[in-house]
Design a protein around this motif. Structure first.
Motif, PDB file in Angstrom:
ATOM      1  N   LYS A  84       7.256  42.083  27.078  1.00 21.34           N
ATOM      2  CA  LYS A  84       6.997  41.643  28.453  1.00 21.34           C
ATOM      3  C   LYS A  84       8.302  41.517  29.232  1.00 21.34           C
ATOM      4  CE  LYS A  84       4.509  38.055  30.940  1.00 21.34           C
ATOM      5  NZ  LYS A  84       3.804  38.950  31.839  1.00 21.34           N
ATOM      6  N   ILE A  85       9.313  40.963  28.599  1.00 20.46           N
ATOM      7  CA  ILE A  85      10.559  40.736  29.335  1.00 20.46           C
ATOM      8  C   ILE A  85      11.333  42.040  29.510  1.00 20.46           C
ATOM      9  CG2 ILE A  85      12.202  40.169  27.474  1.00 20.46           C
ATOM     10  CD1 ILE A  85      12.855  37.644  29.170  1.00 20.46           C
ATOM     11  N   ALA A  86      11.145  43.008  28.594  1.00 19.76           N
ATOM     12  CA  ALA A  86      11.909  44.260  28.671  1.00 19.76           C
ATOM     13  C   ALA A  86      11.087  45.397  29.257  1.00 19.76           C
ATOM     14  CB  ALA A  86      12.407  44.641  27.282  1.00 19.76           C
ATOM     15  N   ASP A  87       9.851  45.101  29.698  1.00 21.78           N
ATOM     16  CA  ASP A  87       8.981  46.118  30.280  1.00 21.78           C
ATOM     17  C   ASP A  87       8.756  47.303  29.347  1.00 21.78           C
ATOM     18  OD1 ASP A  87       8.252  44.991  32.678  1.00 21.78           O
ATOM     19  OD2 ASP A  87      10.175  45.493  33.599  1.00 21.78           O
ATOM     20  N   VAL A  88       8.519  47.032  28.087  1.00 23.72           N
ATOM     21  CA  VAL A  88       8.180  48.097  27.138  1.00 23.72           C
ATOM     22  C   VAL A  88       6.663  48.119  27.015  1.00 23.72           C
ATOM     23  CG1 VAL A  88       8.392  48.856  24.749  1.00 23.72           C
ATOM     24  CG2 VAL A  88      10.323  47.754  25.858  1.00 23.72           C
ATOM     25  N   ILE A  89       6.078  49.303  27.073  1.00 24.16           N
ATOM     26  CA  ILE A  89       4.623  49.405  26.927  1.00 24.16           C
ATOM     27  C   ILE A  89       4.325  50.128  25.626  1.00 24.16           C
ATOM     28  CG2 ILE A  89       2.496  50.345  27.900  1.00 24.16           C
ATOM     29  CD1 ILE A  89       3.948  50.024  30.661  1.00 24.16           C
ATOM     30  N   PRO A  90       3.672  49.477  24.664  1.00 22.40           N
ATOM     31  CA  PRO A  90       3.376  50.140  23.398  1.00 22.40           C
ATOM     32  C   PRO A  90       2.238  51.140  23.570  1.00 22.40           C
ATOM     33  CG  PRO A  90       2.449  47.952  23.394  1.00 22.40           C
ATOM     34  CD  PRO A  90       3.186  48.086  24.677  1.00 22.40           C
ATOM     35  N   PRO A  91       2.174  52.174  22.712  1.00 22.53           N
ATOM     36  CA  PRO A  91       1.060  53.118  22.807  1.00 22.53           C
ATOM     37  C   PRO A  91      -0.268  52.448  22.452  1.00 22.53           C
ATOM     38  CG  PRO A  91       2.632  53.782  21.097  1.00 22.53           C
ATOM     39  CD  PRO A  91       3.125  52.520  21.678  1.00 22.53           C
ATOM     40  N   GLN A  92      -1.346  53.050  22.927  1.00 22.94           N
ATOM     41  CA  GLN A  92      -2.668  52.453  22.729  1.00 22.94           C
ATOM     42  C   GLN A  92      -2.997  52.299  21.249  1.00 22.94           C
ATOM     43  OE1 GLN A  92      -4.338  51.043  25.006  1.00 22.94           O
ATOM     44  NE2 GLN A  92      -6.104  50.534  23.723  1.00 22.94           N
ATOM     45  N   ARG A  93      -2.613  53.285  20.441  1.00 23.46           N
ATOM     46  CA  ARG A  93      -2.931  53.220  19.015  1.00 23.46           C
ATOM     47  C   ARG A  93      -2.242  52.000  18.380  1.00 23.46           C
ATOM     48  NH1 ARG A  93      -4.932  56.272  14.926  1.00 23.46           N
ATOM     49  NH2 ARG A  93      -4.005  55.997  12.873  1.00 23.46           N
ATOM     50  N   ALA A  94      -0.990  51.755  18.780  1.00 21.18           N
ATOM     51  CA  ALA A  94      -0.273  50.606  18.223  1.00 21.18           C
ATOM     52  C   ALA A  94      -0.968  49.310  18.596  1.00 21.18           C
ATOM     53  CB  ALA A  94       1.165  50.598  18.741  1.00 21.18           C
ATOM     54  N   THR A  95      -1.450  49.215  19.844  1.00 18.87           N
ATOM     55  CA  THR A  95      -2.125  47.989  20.276  1.00 18.87           C
ATOM     56  C   THR A  95      -3.358  47.714  19.426  1.00 18.87           C
ATOM     57  OG1 THR A  95      -1.313  48.413  22.487  1.00 18.87           O
ATOM     58  CG2 THR A  95      -3.096  46.860  22.290  1.00 18.87           C
ATOM     59  N   VAL A  96      -4.134  48.771  19.151  1.00 14.67           N
ATOM     60  CA  VAL A  96      -5.356  48.569  18.367  1.00 14.67           C
ATOM     61  C   VAL A  96      -5.002  48.236  16.917  1.00 14.67           C
ATOM     62  CG1 VAL A  96      -7.516  49.620  17.652  1.00 14.67           C
ATOM     63  CG2 VAL A  96      -6.646  50.054  19.919  1.00 14.67           C
ATOM     64  N   LEU A  97      -3.975  48.900  16.375  1.00 12.76           N
ATOM     65  CA  LEU A  97      -3.548  48.569  15.014  1.00 12.76           C
ATOM     66  C   LEU A  97      -3.087  47.113  14.937  1.00 12.76           C
ATOM     67  CD1 LEU A  97      -1.558  51.735  13.872  1.00 12.76           C
ATOM     68  CD2 LEU A  97      -3.611  50.814  12.818  1.00 12.76           C
ATOM     69  N   ARG A  98      -2.406  46.656  15.989  1.00 16.53           N
ATOM     70  CA  ARG A  98      -1.948  45.268  16.021  1.00 16.53           C
ATOM     71  C   ARG A  98      -3.117  44.301  15.969  1.00 16.53           C
ATOM     72  NH1 ARG A  98       2.639  45.083  20.711  1.00 16.53           N
ATOM     73  NH2 ARG A  98       4.364  45.814  19.460  1.00 16.53           N
ATOM     74  N   VAL A  99      -4.175  44.632  16.731  1.00 19.41           N
ATOM     75  CA  VAL A  99      -5.346  43.754  16.723  1.00 19.41           C
ATOM     76  C   VAL A  99      -5.929  43.701  15.312  1.00 19.41           C
ATOM     77  CG1 VAL A  99      -7.702  43.541  17.570  1.00 19.41           C
ATOM     78  CG2 VAL A  99      -5.869  44.070  19.156  1.00 19.41           C
ATOM     79  N   ILE A 100      -6.029  44.877  14.648  1.00 21.70           N
ATOM     80  CA  ILE A 100      -6.602  44.909  13.302  1.00 21.70           C
ATOM     81  C   ILE A 100      -5.786  44.020  12.366  1.00 21.70           C
ATOM     82  CG2 ILE A 100      -7.022  46.398  11.314  1.00 21.70           C
ATOM     83  CD1 ILE A 100      -7.626  48.663  13.276  1.00 21.70           C
ATOM     84  N   PHE A 101      -4.471  44.163  12.408  1.00 17.88           N
ATOM     85  CA  PHE A 101      -3.649  43.404  11.466  1.00 17.88           C
ATOM     86  C   PHE A 101      -3.607  41.920  11.820  1.00 17.88           C
ATOM     87  CE2 PHE A 101      -2.212  47.592  10.213  1.00 17.88           C
ATOM     88  CZ  PHE A 101      -2.182  47.434   8.844  1.00 17.88           C
ATOM     89  N   ALA A 102      -3.586  41.599  13.105  1.00 22.83           N
ATOM     90  CA  ALA A 102      -3.573  40.178  13.479  1.00 22.83           C
ATOM     91  C   ALA A 102      -4.860  39.503  13.047  1.00 22.83           C
ATOM     92  CB  ALA A 102      -3.363  40.036  14.984  1.00 22.83           C
ATOM     93  N   GLU A 103      -5.979  40.217  13.162  1.00 23.50           N
ATOM     94  CA  GLU A 103      -7.247  39.596  12.773  1.00 23.50           C
ATOM     95  C   GLU A 103      -7.363  39.496  11.249  1.00 23.50           C
ATOM     96  OE1 GLU A 103      -9.227  37.996  14.806  1.00 23.50           O
ATOM     97  OE2 GLU A 103      -7.905  38.611  16.419  1.00 23.50           O
ATOM     98  N   LEU A 104      -6.858  40.515  10.543  1.00 17.44           N
ATOM     99  CA  LEU A 104      -6.841  40.420   9.072  1.00 17.44           C
ATOM    100  C   LEU A 104      -6.020  39.203   8.658  1.00 17.44           C
ATOM    101  CD1 LEU A 104      -6.356  44.106   7.893  1.00 17.44           C
ATOM    102  CD2 LEU A 104      -8.281  42.629   7.376  1.00 17.44           C
ATOM    103  N   GLN A 105      -4.889  39.009   9.351  1.00 17.80           N
ATOM    104  CA  GLN A 105      -4.036  37.876   9.025  1.00 17.80           C
ATOM    105  C   GLN A 105      -4.756  36.561   9.307  1.00 17.80           C
ATOM    106  OE1 GLN A 105      -0.201  37.979   8.091  1.00 17.80           O
ATOM    107  NE2 GLN A 105      -1.446  36.413   7.158  1.00 17.80           N
ATOM    108  N   ARG A 106      -5.539  36.539  10.373  1.00 16.80           N
ATOM    109  CA  ARG A 106      -6.278  35.317  10.686  1.00 16.80           C
ATOM    110  C   ARG A 106      -7.262  34.991   9.559  1.00 16.80           C
ATOM    111  NH1 ARG A 106      -6.589  33.519  15.705  1.00 16.80           N
ATOM    112  NH2 ARG A 106      -6.161  35.596  16.478  1.00 16.80           N
ATOM    113  N   ILE A 107      -7.943  36.028   9.046  1.00 21.29           N
ATOM    114  CA  ILE A 107      -8.892  35.785   7.954  1.00 21.29           C
ATOM    115  C   ILE A 107      -8.144  35.253   6.740  1.00 21.29           C
ATOM    116  CG2 ILE A 107     -10.543  36.882   6.408  1.00 21.29           C
ATOM    117  CD1 ILE A 107     -11.074  38.930   8.633  1.00 21.29           C
ATOM    118  N   ALA A 108      -7.018  35.873   6.406  1.00 24.82           N
ATOM    119  CA  ALA A 108      -6.259  35.438   5.225  1.00 24.82           C
ATOM    120  C   ALA A 108      -5.784  34.006   5.390  1.00 24.82           C
ATOM    121  CB  ALA A 108      -5.069  36.379   5.007  1.00 24.82           C
ATOM    122  N   SER A 109      -5.317  33.691   6.605  1.00 25.04           N
ATOM    123  CA  SER A 109      -4.795  32.354   6.852  1.00 25.04           C
ATOM    124  C   SER A 109      -5.910  31.309   6.812  1.00 25.04           C
ATOM    125  CB  SER A 109      -4.102  32.344   8.212  1.00 25.04           C
ATOM    126  OG  SER A 109      -3.691  31.062   8.539  1.00 25.04           O
TER     127      SER A 109
END
Lengths: 366, 170
Positions: A84-109
C-alpha cells in the motif's frame, strides 16, 4: 501485592496453561483470585527496532516469528501494508493464492487454539491430538509449497514466493472434503459434553461493551456477539467477492469463543473452495526493485488474523528500510481484560479464560 | 497511496472537529489530523461521546521518535458507523508527557505501558505505569533513535547488503 488475607501464587513462566513463556502472579484468597499481575517480555526480540535496520523485504521473516502459529497471516498483513505504501499491485493469481494460504493458516491456528483450550479444561491431550491431525495436514501443504512448516516466509512484496506444486491441489481438495466432517465430529464430541460445558459455560463472560472498550478483536470480540470482522468490514485481497458468514456468540463466555472458532473453520473451508474455483492463470509475483524506496509517508494497514485485528503501522522516510514499524498485536491487546475477568473467579476458571482468549506469546512480546 | 476503506479523510475529520473546537487543528493530511496536546484528552473524550464520531474503540496507539519531537499516533474506530480516525499529537522531546487514555479505554493500559517502556513517554494519570517488556532498571528506551545503534557497535558493517561499507547515510 499479597495482603494479610491473601497469599501470592506464581504461575509460569514455564507452565502448560500459559501457552508459552508467560508469567502470571495472582493474589489468592482461598480459591478466589483477588488480584492479578501479568509479567510478559520473556520473548521480547525488539522486532520493531530491528526492522529499522533492515530492508522491507528482509523484514518479512521477522513477521513469521511474531505470531508463530499464524505465520502466513502475519506475512500477508506486512506485505499488504508495504504494498500500500509503495503502490505495488500484486497479480490476481497471487492475491487468490494469498487468500487460500491465509485461510488455511486460520484453520491451523484455530485447531491449535481450540485443542489447547480443551486441554486446559481438563481433557488432557486426546482432543488436542485430534485437532493436531488436521493442523498437520495443513502444515504438510505449507511444506510442499514453501519448504517450511511453521515460519513460512512465503508472501513477498508484490506476490508470493513460489507456485504450489501440482500435487498440492489434489491434497488440498481431499482435505477440504473431510474438514467439515471433522468439525462436526468435534461438535459431537465436545459441544454437549457435560464436563466441557461445566468448565466453559458462563466462565469468563465478556460483555460487548467491555469487549469494544478494551480494544478486543477477533474471536474474543465476536464471541461477545459483536459481528466485527475486517474481512467484511474493511475487505482486502478481494474478500468482498467471497460468500461467507461471520459466526458470533451469544453471551461471550469461553464456550462461545470456542464455538466461534469451530464455525469459522467451516467458513474458511467455504472461502478456500471459492478461491480454488476462481484461481486465475498467470504470474504469481511482480518484479519489484531490490532496494524498494517508497516515498515518505505513513500507513496503518489492518487485516483479520486468526487472533484478531493484525495491524502494521509503517512510517517511511524515503530510505530502503522503515523509519518506524509498529505491529498492532491482537494477542497482546486481547489481554487487556484478563485482570478484570480473572478477579473474583477461581484459578481453574482463569486458566480456561486465558485459554479461550487464545494468546501467542511470540506476538505479545514481539 | 489511497485511504483505507473505513478511514475518514483528514479533511472531513478536521471539519467535524472544527465545528466544536474552532481553529484548533494546526495541521492535517490525507488521513491524519494533528491536535494540540493541551486539548488532547478533551477532544478524545468528546470524540468518544459524540454520536457523530462515536470513537468507541481505541484500535491502536503508538509512538514515534522524530528526533526533534515525539509523535503519538492514535487510530480510533467506530464499529457502528464503520469509520476509522487517525489522530496525531506532537510532544516535547526533552520532557515527553501526555495525558493517559486509561480513564476512557481499558485497552489503552497495556499499549501505553509499551510506549512508556520502549520510547520513554510518560502518561499522566496512568494507573500502573511500569515497564512491560524490558526489566526494571534497563538503561534507556530502545525505540528512541539515539539509543545505541548497531552501527556504533560494528562500525565496519554496512547497514544494508547493497550498500558499500562505510556509506550509511540515509
Amino acid at each position: 501485592m499479597a495482603t494479610e488475607d491473601t497469599y501470592e501464587l506464581n504461575i509460569g513462566p514455564q507452565h502448560p496453561s500459559t501457552h508459552g513463556v508467560f508469567r502470571i502472579k495472582v493474589a489468592m484468597n482461598g480459591e478466589t483470585i483477588e488480584d492479578l499481575d501479568m509479567i510478559v517480555g520473556y520473548l521480547h526480540r525488539s522486532m520493531e527496532k530491528l526492522s529499522e535496520e533492515r530492508t522491507f523485504t528482509q523484514n518479512i521473516p521477522f513477521t513469521d516469528r511474531a505470531d508463530y502459529l499464524a505465520a502466513m497471516s502475519n506475512n500477508l498483513g506486512y506485505c499488504l501494508a508495504i504494498e500500500k505504501i509503495a503502490d505495488v499491485i500484486p497479480p490476481q493469481r497471487a492475491t487468490v493464492l494469498r487468500v487460500i494460504f491465509a485461510e488455511l493458516q486460520r484453520i491451523a491456528s484455530h485447531a491449535m487454539a481450540n485443542g489447547t483450550l480443551v486441554s486446559d479444561a481438563g481433557a488432557w491431550q486426546t482432543p488436542l491430538m485430534y485437532m493436531f491431525r488436521e493442523r498437520e495436514k495443513i502444515l504438510d501443504l505449507f511444506e510442499m509449497t514453501c519448504g517450511a512448516r511453521l515460519t513460512t516466509n512465503y508472501m513477498r512484496i508484490g506476490g508470493v514466493a513460489f507456485e504450489p506444486p501440482d500435487e498440492f491441489y489434489a491434497q488440498l481438495n481431499s482435505l477440504l472434503g473431510e474438514l467439515p466432517d471433522r468439525v462436526d465430529e468435534y461438535m459431537e464430541m465436545l459441544s454437549e459434553n457435560e464436563i466441557f460445558i461445566a468448565r466453559t459455560k458462563n466462565v469468563g463472560i465478556i460483555t460487548p461493551e467491555d469487549a469494544i472498550n478494551a480494544s478486543l478483536s477477533g474471536p474474543a470480540l465476536r464471541g461477545s456477539g459483536v459481528p466485527w470482522d475486517l474481512r467484511k468490514a474493511e475487505p482486502y485481497c478481494g474478500y468482498e467477492d467471497y460468500d461467507f458468514e461471520i459466526p458470533v456468540g451469544n453471551i461471550g463466555d469461553s464456550y462461545d469463543r470456542f464455538m466461534v472458532r469451530l464455525f469459522e473453520v467451516k467458513e474458511s473451508v467455504k472461502i478456500i473452495k471459492q478461491a480454488l474455483n476462481i484461481l486465475p492463470k498467470g504470474m504469481h509475483k511482480t518484479q519489484i526493485p531490490l532496494a524498494l524506496r517508497p516515498e515518505p509517508d505513513q500507513v496503518y494497514f489492518r487485516t483479520e488474523g486468526p487472533r484478531g485485528e493484525l495491524g502494521y503501522f509503517v512510517i517511511t522516510d524515503g530510505g530502503p528500510a522503515p523509519y518506524r514499524m509498529h505491529i498492532r498485536a491482537p494477542s497482546f491487546i486481547n489481554l487487556s481484560l484478563l485482570k478484570k475477568l480473572a478477579t473474583g473467579s477461581s484459578l481453574p476458571d482463569a486458566v480456561v479464560t486465558l485459554g479461550s482468549i487464545d494468546i501467542v506469546v511470540g506476538e505479545i512480546d514481539r | 497511496m489511497t485511504l483505507n476503506t473505513l478511514q475518514l479523510p483528514g479533511q472531513e475529520l478536521k471539519n467535524i472537529i472544527d465545528s466544536h473546537f474552532p481553529a484548533i487543528i494546526s495541521n492535517f493530511s490525507l488521513d491524519w489530523v494533528e491536535i494540540p496536546i493541551d486539548k488532547y484528552l478533551e477532544i478524545i473524550t468528546w470524540m468518544k461521546e459524540n454520536p457523530e464520531i462515536d470513537a468507541a474503540q481505541l484500535s491502536n496507539i503508538t509512538g514515534v521518535d522524530m528526533i526533534d519531537t515525539f509523535e503519538i499516533h492514535l487510530h480510533l474506530q467506530s464499529l457502528d458507523l464503520k469509520k476509522m480516525y487517525s489522530i496525531k499529537v506532537i510532544l516535547d522531546r526533552e520532557n515527553p508527557v501526555i495525558p493517559s487514555l486509561c480513564s476512557l479505554y481499558i485497552g489503552a493500559n497495556l499499549q501505553e505501558r509499551e510506549i512508556f517502556d520502549l520510547l520513554g513517554i510518560n502518561f499522566d494519570g496512568h494507573p500502573d505505569l511500569r515497564r512491560i517488556f524490558l526489566w526494571e532498571g534497563f538503561a534507556g528506551h530502545p525505540l528512541r533513535k539515539d539509543f545505541l545503534q548497531m552501527d556504533d557497535a560494528n562500525p565496519g558493517l554496512p547497514r544494508f547488503p547493497f550498500e558499500e561499507a562505510g556509506k550509511q547515510e540515509r
